[in-house]
Design a protein around this motif. Structure first.
Motif, PDB file in Angstrom:
ATOM      1  N   HIS A   1       0.885  -1.154   0.000  1.00 38.44           N
ATOM      2  CA  HIS A   1       0.000   0.000   0.000  1.00 38.44           C
ATOM      3  C   HIS A   1       0.929   1.212   0.000  1.00 38.44           C
ATOM      4  O   HIS A   1       1.715   1.391   0.912  1.00 38.44           O
ATOM      5  N   GLU A   2       0.850   2.025  -1.032  1.00 42.04           N
ATOM      6  CA  GLU A   2       1.857   3.083  -1.153  1.00 42.04           C
ATOM      7  C   GLU A   2       1.272   4.421  -1.538  1.00 42.04           C
ATOM      8  O   GLU A   2       0.257   4.499  -2.214  1.00 42.04           O
ATOM      9  N   MET A   3       1.969   5.453  -1.134  1.00 41.81           N
ATOM     10  CA  MET A   3       1.686   6.813  -1.572  1.00 41.81           C
ATOM     11  C   MET A   3       3.013   7.288  -2.167  1.00 41.81           C
ATOM     12  O   MET A   3       4.019   7.353  -1.460  1.00 41.81           O
ATOM     13  N   ILE A   4       3.006   7.545  -3.461  1.00 40.07           N
ATOM     14  CA  ILE A   4       4.259   7.888  -4.146  1.00 40.07           C
ATOM     15  C   ILE A   4       4.186   9.322  -4.640  1.00 40.07           C
ATOM     16  O   ILE A   4       3.187   9.723  -5.252  1.00 40.07           O
TER      17      ILE A   4
ATOM     18  N   SER B   1       8.020   2.674 -11.948  1.00 38.17           N
ATOM     19  CA  SER B   1       7.769   1.261 -12.181  1.00 38.17           C
ATOM     20  C   SER B   1       7.023   0.681 -10.983  1.00 38.17           C
ATOM     21  O   SER B   1       7.452   0.831  -9.845  1.00 38.17           O
ATOM     22  N   LEU B   2       5.886   0.069 -11.249  1.00 40.43           N
ATOM     23  CA  LEU B   2       5.086  -0.562 -10.197  1.00 40.43           C
ATOM     24  C   LEU B   2       5.045  -2.061 -10.460  1.00 40.43           C
ATOM     25  O   LEU B   2       4.985  -2.493 -11.610  1.00 40.43           O
ATOM     26  N   LYS B   3       5.076  -2.819  -9.388  1.00 41.67           N
ATOM     27  CA  LYS B   3       5.043  -4.273  -9.523  1.00 41.67           C
ATOM     28  C   LYS B   3       3.867  -4.853  -8.752  1.00 41.67           C
ATOM     29  O   LYS B   3       3.666  -4.514  -7.591  1.00 41.67           O
TER      30      LYS B   3
ATOM     31  N   GLY C   1      -2.836  10.074  -9.833  1.00 49.22           N
ATOM     32  CA  GLY C   1      -4.089   9.346  -9.629  1.00 49.22           C
ATOM     33  C   GLY C   1      -3.810   8.072  -8.856  1.00 49.22           C
ATOM     34  O   GLY C   1      -2.782   7.952  -8.204  1.00 49.22           O
ATOM     35  N   SER C   2      -4.750   7.128  -8.942  1.00 51.10           N
ATOM     36  CA  SER C   2      -4.621   5.880  -8.197  1.00 51.10           C
ATOM     37  C   SER C   2      -4.474   4.709  -9.149  1.00 51.10           C
ATOM     38  O   SER C   2      -5.137   4.652 -10.181  1.00 51.10           O
TER      39      SER C   2
ATOM     40  N   PHE D   1      -5.014   0.408  -3.578  1.00 54.61           N
ATOM     41  CA  PHE D   1      -4.713   1.531  -4.457  1.00 54.61           C
ATOM     42  C   PHE D   1      -3.307   2.033  -4.139  1.00 54.61           C
ATOM     43  O   PHE D   1      -2.937   2.170  -2.973  1.00 54.61           O
ATOM     44  N   VAL D   2      -2.534   2.301  -5.191  1.00 52.92           N
ATOM     45  CA  VAL D   2      -1.259   2.989  -5.034  1.00 52.92           C
ATOM     46  C   VAL D   2      -1.516   4.412  -5.518  1.00 52.92           C
ATOM     47  O   VAL D   2      -1.937   4.610  -6.658  1.00 52.92           O
ATOM     48  N   HIS D   3      -1.337   5.375  -4.612  1.00 57.97           N
ATOM     49  CA  HIS D   3      -1.646   6.760  -4.961  1.00 57.97           C
ATOM     50  C   HIS D   3      -0.392   7.454  -5.482  1.00 57.97           C
ATOM     51  O   HIS D   3       0.634   7.455  -4.813  1.00 57.97           O
ATOM     52  N   LEU D   4      -0.485   7.999  -6.664  1.00 57.63           N
ATOM     53  CA  LEU D   4       0.659   8.675  -7.275  1.00 57.63           C
ATOM     54  C   LEU D   4       0.374  10.161  -7.422  1.00 57.63           C
ATOM     55  O   LEU D   4      -0.666  10.563  -7.944  1.00 57.63           O
TER      56      LEU D   4
END
Ligand SMILES: *[C@@H]1O[C@H](CO)[C@@H](O)[C@H](O)[C@H]1NC(C)=O
Ligand SMILES: *[C@@H]1O[C@H](CO)[C@@H](O)[C@H](O)[C@H]1NC(C)=O
Ligand SMILES: *[C@@H]1O[C@H](CO)[C@@H](O)[C@H](O)[C@H]1NC(C)=O
Length: 137
Positions: free
Chosen positions: A32-35, A44-46, A109-110, A128-131
């Motif tokens: 779970h990330e906030m980038i 890069s997301l995995k 976005g997510s 959701f990974v929030h960017l």
């Protein structure tokens, strides 16, 4: 009390079995990330999906969502998606790498990865990974 006992046991068993089936059929794993990144950088997301080969013809998708849009990520002109798999007994691990080579402000976005077993319809979703893409200045 005697009458309540058997249904309670049955209920626990049903919950346990359905939980077990869900776990063994397909699971999606990633943090779970906030980038926060500056525009122009590479992202890069995995996503890792574990699934049971016997029960599951897998379909995996990364999704993009913001306040005005939501779509499955497919456009090869904007996104690079690579997949690899490893075998582990009756399970397989599939990594789905999503790469954006040069971030734009609109990429904020997510992002979410999900997996569906096409034969059973069993679905699993990741967080959701929030960017947040910030400007250069
Ligand atoms: C999958 O690809 C990634 C990135 O190229 C690599 O680091 C990883 O070792 C690969 N894994 C397998 C099982 O091939
Ligand atoms: C939502 O994302 C789309 C596609 O990246 C972008 O064109 C649009 O400007 C974004 N909208 C908002 C409100 O951020
Ligand atoms: C994105 O990051 C900038 C700079 O750190 C911050 O000012 C802004 O509030 C953040 N936006 C969101 C949606 O988190």
């Amino acid at each position: 009390m005697q009458m309540l006992h058997p249904p309670a046991v049955l209920l626990i068993m049903v919950v346990f079995i359905s939980h077990l089936t869900f776990l063994t059929a397909v699971t999606v794993k990633y943090p779970h990330e906030m980038i926060t990144k500056t525009e122009g950088l590479l992202l890069s997301l995995k996503c890792t999906v574990e699934y049971k080969t016997k029960d599951c013809d897998i379909q995996t998708t990364w999704w993009y969502k913001n306040s005005s849009e939501q779509f499955p990520i497919m456009d090869p002109n904007r996104y690079l998606i690579r997949v690899n798999e490893t075998e582990r007994a009756e399970h397989r691990l599939r990594n789905i790498f999503l790469t954006i080579s040069s971030l734009k402000l609109q990429d904020s976005g997510s992002y979410q990865c999900d997996a569906t077993c096409l034969n059973s319809g069993t679905q699993a979703k990741g967080h959701f990974v929030h960017l947040n893409v910030t400007g250069l200045s």
